[in-house]
Design a protein around this motif. Sequence first.
Motif, PDB file in Angstrom:
ATOM      1  N   HIS A 246      39.641  47.192  41.038  1.00 14.26           N
ATOM      2  CA  HIS A 246      40.534  46.129  40.750  1.00 14.26           C
ATOM      3  C   HIS A 246      41.800  46.312  40.802  1.00 14.26           C
ATOM      4  CE1 HIS A 246      40.265  48.077  36.826  1.00 14.26           C
ATOM      5  NE2 HIS A 246      41.285  47.506  36.487  1.00 14.26           N
ATOM      6  N   ALA A 247      42.746  45.136  41.006  1.00 15.07           N
ATOM      7  CA  ALA A 247      43.928  45.474  41.002  1.00 15.07           C
ATOM      8  C   ALA A 247      44.801  44.594  40.050  1.00 15.07           C
ATOM      9  CB  ALA A 247      44.468  45.030  42.470  1.00 15.07           C
ATOM     10  N   PHE A 248      46.010  45.183  39.764  1.00  8.75           N
ATOM     11  CA  PHE A 248      46.830  44.480  38.829  1.00  8.75           C
ATOM     12  C   PHE A 248      47.853  43.818  39.663  1.00  8.75           C
ATOM     13  CE2 PHE A 248      44.923  46.972  35.477  1.00  8.75           C
ATOM     14  CZ  PHE A 248      44.915  46.201  34.354  1.00  8.75           C
ATOM     15  N   ALA A 249      48.421  42.674  38.758  1.00  9.16           N
ATOM     16  CA  ALA A 249      49.463  42.055  39.580  1.00  9.16           C
ATOM     17  C   ALA A 249      50.736  42.809  39.511  1.00  9.16           C
ATOM     18  CB  ALA A 249      49.745  40.567  39.103  1.00  9.16           C
TER      19      ALA A 249
ATOM     20  N   VAL B 203      49.841  59.080  37.670  1.00 11.13           N
ATOM     21  CA  VAL B 203      49.630  58.097  38.938  1.00 11.13           C
ATOM     22  C   VAL B 203      50.253  57.001  38.710  1.00 11.13           C
ATOM     23  CG1 VAL B 203      47.275  57.536  38.321  1.00 11.13           C
ATOM     24  CG2 VAL B 203      47.953  57.502  40.850  1.00 11.13           C
ATOM     25  N   VAL B 204      50.911  56.562  39.741  1.00  7.10           N
ATOM     26  CA  VAL B 204      51.731  55.142  39.827  1.00  7.10           C
ATOM     27  C   VAL B 204      51.153  54.460  40.826  1.00  7.10           C
ATOM     28  CG1 VAL B 204      53.878  53.946  39.973  1.00  7.10           C
ATOM     29  CG2 VAL B 204      53.857  56.310  38.810  1.00  7.10           C
ATOM     30  N   ILE B 205      50.563  53.284  40.580  1.00  4.06           N
ATOM     31  CA  ILE B 205      49.599  52.311  41.461  1.00  4.06           C
ATOM     32  C   ILE B 205      50.651  51.260  41.814  1.00  4.06           C
ATOM     33  CG2 ILE B 205      47.713  51.347  42.080  1.00  4.06           C
ATOM     34  CD1 ILE B 205      46.295  53.404  40.010  1.00  4.06           C
ATOM     35  N   PRO B 206      50.936  51.003  43.122  1.00  2.00           N
ATOM     36  CA  PRO B 206      51.740  49.847  43.179  1.00  2.00           C
ATOM     37  C   PRO B 206      50.882  48.501  43.043  1.00  2.00           C
ATOM     38  CG  PRO B 206      51.694  51.329  45.171  1.00  2.00           C
ATOM     39  CD  PRO B 206      50.647  51.527  44.270  1.00  2.00           C
ATOM     40  N   ALA B 207      51.580  47.451  42.813  1.00  2.00           N
ATOM     41  CA  ALA B 207      51.152  46.151  42.554  1.00  2.00           C
ATOM     42  C   ALA B 207      50.310  45.556  43.477  1.00  2.00           C
ATOM     43  CB  ALA B 207      52.343  45.279  42.187  1.00  2.00           C
ATOM     44  N   GLY B 208      49.193  45.079  43.094  1.00  2.36           N
ATOM     45  CA  GLY B 208      48.046  44.370  44.058  1.00  2.36           C
ATOM     46  C   GLY B 208      47.305  45.398  44.719  1.00  2.36           C
ATOM     47  N   VAL B 209      47.553  46.577  44.569  1.00  2.00           N
ATOM     48  CA  VAL B 209      46.474  47.719  45.299  1.00  2.00           C
ATOM     49  C   VAL B 209      45.189  47.931  44.572  1.00  2.00           C
ATOM     50  CG1 VAL B 209      46.693  49.873  46.209  1.00  2.00           C
ATOM     51  CG2 VAL B 209      48.514  48.629  46.357  1.00  2.00           C
ATOM     52  N   MET B 210      44.079  47.830  45.056  1.00  2.00           N
ATOM     53  CA  MET B 210      42.781  48.275  44.654  1.00  2.00           C
ATOM     54  C   MET B 210      42.787  49.342  44.062  1.00  2.00           C
ATOM     55  SD  MET B 210      40.894  45.553  44.247  1.00  2.00           S
ATOM     56  CE  MET B 210      41.134  43.798  44.753  1.00  2.00           C
TER      57      MET B 210
ATOM     58  N   GLU C 168      52.888  43.525  34.678  1.00  2.00           N
ATOM     59  CA  GLU C 168      52.341  41.977  34.899  1.00  2.00           C
ATOM     60  C   GLU C 168      50.551  42.148  34.756  1.00  2.00           C
ATOM     61  OE1 GLU C 168      53.805  39.741  38.395  1.00  2.00           O
ATOM     62  OE2 GLU C 168      55.372  41.366  38.364  1.00  2.00           O
ATOM     63  N   GLY C 169      50.207  41.828  33.938  1.00  2.00           N
ATOM     64  CA  GLY C 169      48.591  42.038  33.620  1.00  2.00           C
ATOM     65  C   GLY C 169      47.616  41.199  34.254  1.00  2.00           C
ATOM     66  N   GLU C 170      47.864  40.277  35.169  1.00  2.00           N
ATOM     67  CA  GLU C 170      46.657  39.389  35.608  1.00  2.00           C
ATOM     68  C   GLU C 170      45.845  40.517  36.629  1.00  2.00           C
ATOM     69  OE1 GLU C 170      45.507  35.565  38.237  1.00  2.00           O
ATOM     70  OE2 GLU C 170      47.658  35.672  37.557  1.00  2.00           O
ATOM     71  N   VAL C 171      44.529  40.365  36.714  1.00  2.00           N
ATOM     72  CA  VAL C 171      43.518  41.170  37.495  1.00  2.00           C
ATOM     73  C   VAL C 171      42.751  40.673  38.438  1.00  2.00           C
ATOM     74  CG1 VAL C 171      41.584  42.731  37.130  1.00  2.00           C
ATOM     75  CG2 VAL C 171      43.472  42.911  35.405  1.00  2.00           C
TER      76      VAL C 171
ATOM     77  N   GLY D 249      37.479  43.305  42.755  1.00  2.00           N
ATOM     78  CA  GLY D 249      37.235  43.835  44.044  1.00  2.00           C
ATOM     79  C   GLY D 249      36.773  42.818  45.077  1.00  2.00           C
ATOM     80  N   ASP D 250      35.928  41.820  44.667  1.00  2.00           N
ATOM     81  CA  ASP D 250      35.825  40.686  45.440  1.00  2.00           C
ATOM     82  C   ASP D 250      36.587  39.670  45.803  1.00  2.00           C
ATOM     83  OD1 ASP D 250      35.878  39.211  43.043  1.00  2.00           O
ATOM     84  OD2 ASP D 250      33.644  38.798  43.012  1.00  2.00           O
ATOM     85  N   GLY D 251      37.979  39.882  45.214  1.00  2.00           N
ATOM     86  CA  GLY D 251      39.124  38.936  45.489  1.00  2.00           C
ATOM     87  C   GLY D 251      39.351  38.185  44.365  1.00  2.00           C
ATOM     88  N   ALA D 252      38.258  37.934  43.523  1.00  2.00           N
ATOM     89  CA  ALA D 252      38.279  36.526  42.596  1.00  2.00           C
ATOM     90  C   ALA D 252      39.333  37.172  41.383  1.00  2.00           C
ATOM     91  CB  ALA D 252      37.059  36.444  42.146  1.00  2.00           C
ATOM     92  N   SER D 253      40.125  36.136  40.772  1.00  2.00           N
ATOM     93  CA  SER D 253      40.878  36.484  39.717  1.00  2.00           C
ATOM     94  C   SER D 253      40.021  36.854  38.374  1.00  2.00           C
ATOM     95  CB  SER D 253      41.898  35.392  39.283  1.00  2.00           C
ATOM     96  OG  SER D 253      42.511  35.422  38.037  1.00  2.00           O
ATOM     97  N   ALA D 254      40.294  37.868  37.788  1.00  2.00           N
ATOM     98  CA  ALA D 254      39.724  37.973  36.431  1.00  2.00           C
ATOM     99  C   ALA D 254      40.629  37.766  35.197  1.00  2.00           C
ATOM    100  CB  ALA D 254      39.208  39.495  36.366  1.00  2.00           C
ATOM    101  N   GLY D 255      41.732  37.269  35.421  1.00  2.00           N
ATOM    102  CA  GLY D 255      42.534  36.737  34.351  1.00  2.00           C
ATOM    103  C   GLY D 255      43.382  38.163  33.934  1.00  2.00           C
ATOM    104  N   VAL D 256      43.698  37.985  32.546  1.00  2.00           N
ATOM    105  CA  VAL D 256      44.543  38.913  32.043  1.00  2.00           C
ATOM    106  C   VAL D 256      43.456  39.641  30.989  1.00  2.00           C
ATOM    107  CG1 VAL D 256      46.599  39.774  30.220  1.00  2.00           C
ATOM    108  CG2 VAL D 256      46.760  37.871  32.153  1.00  2.00           C
ATOM    109  N   PRO D 257      43.108  41.061  30.868  1.00  2.00           N
ATOM    110  CA  PRO D 257      42.304  41.601  29.912  1.00  2.00           C
ATOM    111  C   PRO D 257      42.714  41.503  28.467  1.00  2.00           C
ATOM    112  CG  PRO D 257      42.562  42.900  31.977  1.00  2.00           C
ATOM    113  CD  PRO D 257      43.456  41.817  31.924  1.00  2.00           C
ATOM    114  N   PRO D 258      41.837  41.345  27.482  1.00  2.00           N
ATOM    115  CA  PRO D 258      42.218  41.264  26.140  1.00  2.00           C
ATOM    116  C   PRO D 258      43.142  42.325  25.926  1.00  2.00           C
ATOM    117  CG  PRO D 258      39.884  41.665  26.458  1.00  2.00           C
ATOM    118  CD  PRO D 258      40.238  41.389  27.889  1.00  2.00           C
ATOM    119  N   TRP D 259      42.996  43.665  26.187  1.00  2.00           N
ATOM    120  CA  TRP D 259      43.596  44.817  25.930  1.00  2.00           C
ATOM    121  C   TRP D 259      45.102  44.808  26.547  1.00  2.00           C
ATOM    122  CZ3 TRP D 259      39.213  45.124  28.401  1.00  2.00           C
ATOM    123  CH2 TRP D 259      39.105  45.391  29.691  1.00  2.00           C
TER     124      TRP D 259
END
Length: 123
Positions: free
Chosen positions: A48-51, A80-87, A105-108, A111-121
Amino acid sequence: MQIVRAAQRRTATTPNATMTTLASPTLGAAGTSLWLVEMPAGIQGPEHAFAGEVVWAITEGSASVRVGESEHSLEAGDTVVIPAGVMRQFTAGATGFTGVVTVGEGEVTRGDGASAGVPPWVA
């Protein structure tokens, strides 16, 4: 100033790991989330990727992370620093790992490209 007491922390357990919210927009922080991840040995998290940019600091154990098409080994003390939007996808090493993670920015996106929203944690 906000103080988040240990008793206020939220814990969420998935089939892959346990996440403990240390601070988030609904738990003392204005716009940044900070959480602890504990992943047992050999477990692989979902791709997954974060916004927003995500920073992971491994505090115990070891892991590997696939970011885009590259795979990297991590051990306690590595960050490790992972850029925004990178899987990305983490796999726990032989003893599992514990890490501290932060994101602005916590929206996820799954891997299939669908939004998973913001995780509860992260919320």
